[in-house]
Enzyme design. Structure first.
Site, short mmCIF file in Angstrom:
data_model
loop_
_atom_site.label_atom_id
_atom_site.label_comp_id
_atom_site.label_asym_id
_atom_site.label_seq_id
_atom_site.Cartn_x
_atom_site.Cartn_y
_atom_site.Cartn_z
N HIS A 122 22.25 4.68 32.44
CA HIS A 122 22.97 5.94 32.27
C HIS A 122 24.32 5.69 31.62
O HIS A 122 25.01 4.74 31.99
CB HIS A 122 23.18 6.61 33.64
CG HIS A 122 24.01 7.86 33.58
ND1 HIS A 122 23.48 9.06 33.18
CD2 HIS A 122 25.32 8.07 33.87
CE1 HIS A 122 24.43 9.97 33.22
NE2 HIS A 122 25.57 9.40 33.64
N ASP B 109 -7.57 3.95 7.34
CA ASP B 109 -7.87 5.35 7.09
C ASP B 109 -9.32 5.62 6.75
O ASP B 109 -9.79 6.76 6.87
CB ASP B 109 -6.99 5.87 5.94
CG ASP B 109 -5.51 5.87 6.28
OD1 ASP B 109 -5.16 5.55 7.43
OD2 ASP B 109 -4.70 6.19 5.38
N GLY C 69 0.80 -1.22 0.00
CA GLY C 69 0.00 0.00 0.00
C GLY C 69 0.83 1.27 0.00
O GLY C 69 2.03 1.28 -0.29
#
Length: 462
Positions: free
Chosen positions: A441, A308, A38
């Site tokens: 860290h 969508d 797509g």
């Protein structure tokens, strides 16, 4: 009956739904007339990230001296950049082809149209039509670049995102209309490789769905880099009769005309629901979107829609999850509706943007008493060592119950960090638990813990 499930569209919603359905034992086919994968894999998410990576590498060369490295002058080879982007897209599309074959999903090449009685009509390149019967049809036809009446795309001077990825020659100047993720990413890409870019946004802030502090930071970054950014202005017309374009914009001080080679329209997307048989089948549509329930069932039994073309954010990862939920519900599994309040959004500019949940304004408007923590990358050892001190992490908590309401990030690699917040919110993790979870860290990611600590008045490094 030819298949148990037919999926129309092979984007990140369609191919994921098809593969998950095959894993669950269904006989599945995907209808796709263009490239498998797509828009996302071929003309959206993936190739644009390849372009942006090239821009990032070019920027590193230009700032090499800041890292103690002497380098000869770097030049952006525009055709080579475009070529690499297309090769990346082609490789990913071939990967989807492999995955479909591996899972025994049949590819029906052509244009798919639904009919009553759970029939899919597929029209191939020669115009021949074939009907396929199935028990379930999933529509995943996606969207395309939206056109405004005064900004009609001609494919050469006024273009959409698709043309922006394959221009034969790098334009000397460009006006980008719309500053959402698509517009901002293309504005950054073209500006980074030497195009004079003007970014136009009708709303008061660029990337308008983001927290206001994030929007303002990106705007300052763009302007500092030399990009022209105009907010609160609208495009009235574009004159393409000459060699280039004359863009008339309406500002608070009156009309202004901007000369450029190319206008990129990035004002949103329009759903691909025309001509696919919705009217004939009686499937309900509202405001250009197919109406579905929490499990993507339409009002007509046996017909579903995802991605969508349904209500919700038009994002690849959303479509994929909707597809999985849809087919698992068809299979009779115990599934929960998707939590649309916990969807991460990412914008791959430099600096990057990532966010999830409520903005500070939205939380206040909803009536929450909030705790806000903010940790700038100027205070991060890893960011300083990396030369990426721009940006910050911002977190928002409900002061009463400790619920993590939202997180908003702008800076280097923040799109890789937002998942920690998404998982934490899914698990209903409190700020106290984040503070007590040891973060390594020096890393950029420890800034999340520092921001949370700052919200609770316990930050060590500010």
């Amino acid at each position: 009956m030819n298949f148990d499930i037919i999926v129309i569209g092979s984007g990140p919603g369609g191919y994921v739904a098809a593969i998950r359905a095959a894993q669950l034992g269904f006989k599945v086919a995907v209808v796709e007339r263009a490239e498998l994968g797509g828009i996302c894999l071929n003309w959206g998410c993936i190739p644009t990230k390849a372009l942006l990576k090239s821009a990032s590498v070019f920027q590193y060369f230009q700032h090499a001296s800041e890292y103690g490295i002497s380098a000869t002058e770097a030049k952006a080879d525009f055709p080579a950049i475009i070529k690499r982007s297309r090769e990346v897209a082609d490789a990913m599309s071939k990967g989807i082809q492999f995955l479909l074959k591996k899972n025994k999903v049949e590819h029906l090449k052509g244009f798919g149209k639904i009919k009553p009685g759970k029939i899919v009509e597929v029209t191939d390149e020669s115009g021949k039509t074939t009907d396929y019967e199935t028990a379930h049809i999933i529509l995943a036809t996606g969207a395309r670049s939206k056109e405004l009446p005064n900004l009609k795309q001609d494919g050469s001077k006024i273009i959409g995102y698709r043309e922006a990825m394959t221009l034969p020659v790098q334009p000397k100047s460009m006006v980008v209309v719309g500053s959402g993720a698509i517009g901002s990413e293309f504005a950054y890409f073209y500006h980074s490789i030497g195009t004079k870019v003007t970014l136009i946004e009708v709303l008061p802030n660029i990337v308008p769905v983001e927290d206001e502090e994030v929007s303002k930071t990106l705007e300052r970054s763009f302007k500092k880099a030399g990009m022209k950014v105009m907010t609160g202005v609208s495009v009235e017309s574009v004159d393409t009769r000459g060699e280039g374009c004359k863009v008339t914009v309406k500002t608070k001080k009156g009309d202004e005309v901007i000369d450029c080679d190319i206008v990129l329209s990035a004002v949103g997307v329009a759903t691909n629901i025309e001509g696919i048989g919705l009217e004939e089948t009686g499937i309900a549509v509202e405001r250009g979107k197919v109406v579905v329930d929490d499990f993507y069932r339409t009002n007509v039994a046996g017909y579903y829609a995802i991605g969508d073309i349904v209500k919700g954010p038009a994002l690849a990862h959303v479509a994929s999850h909707e597809g999985i939920i849809c087919v698992e519900k068809i299979a009779g599994k115990q599934v929960e509706p998707l939590d649309y309040g916990n969807i991460p959004g990412c914008t791959y500019t430099h600096p990057e943007i990532a966010s999830v949940g409520m903005t500070e304004k939205a939380a206040k408007d909803a009536g929450y008493e909030i705790l806000v923590g903010k940790f700038p990358f100027t205070a991060s050892g890893k960011a300083t060592a990396s030369g990426s001190r721009e940006g910050f992490i911002k977190v928002i908590f409900d002061a009463k119950y400790g619920e993590w309401l939202g997180a908003h990030m702008i800076g280097e690699n923040v799109t890789e960090m937002i998942a920690e917040v998404v998982v934490a919110r899914k698990l209903e993790t409190t700020g106290r638990e984040i503070i007590e979870a040891v973060h390594p860290h020096p890393t950029i990611s420890e800034a999340i813990m520092e921001a949370v600590a700052q919200a609770y008045g316990e930050c060590i490094h500010l």
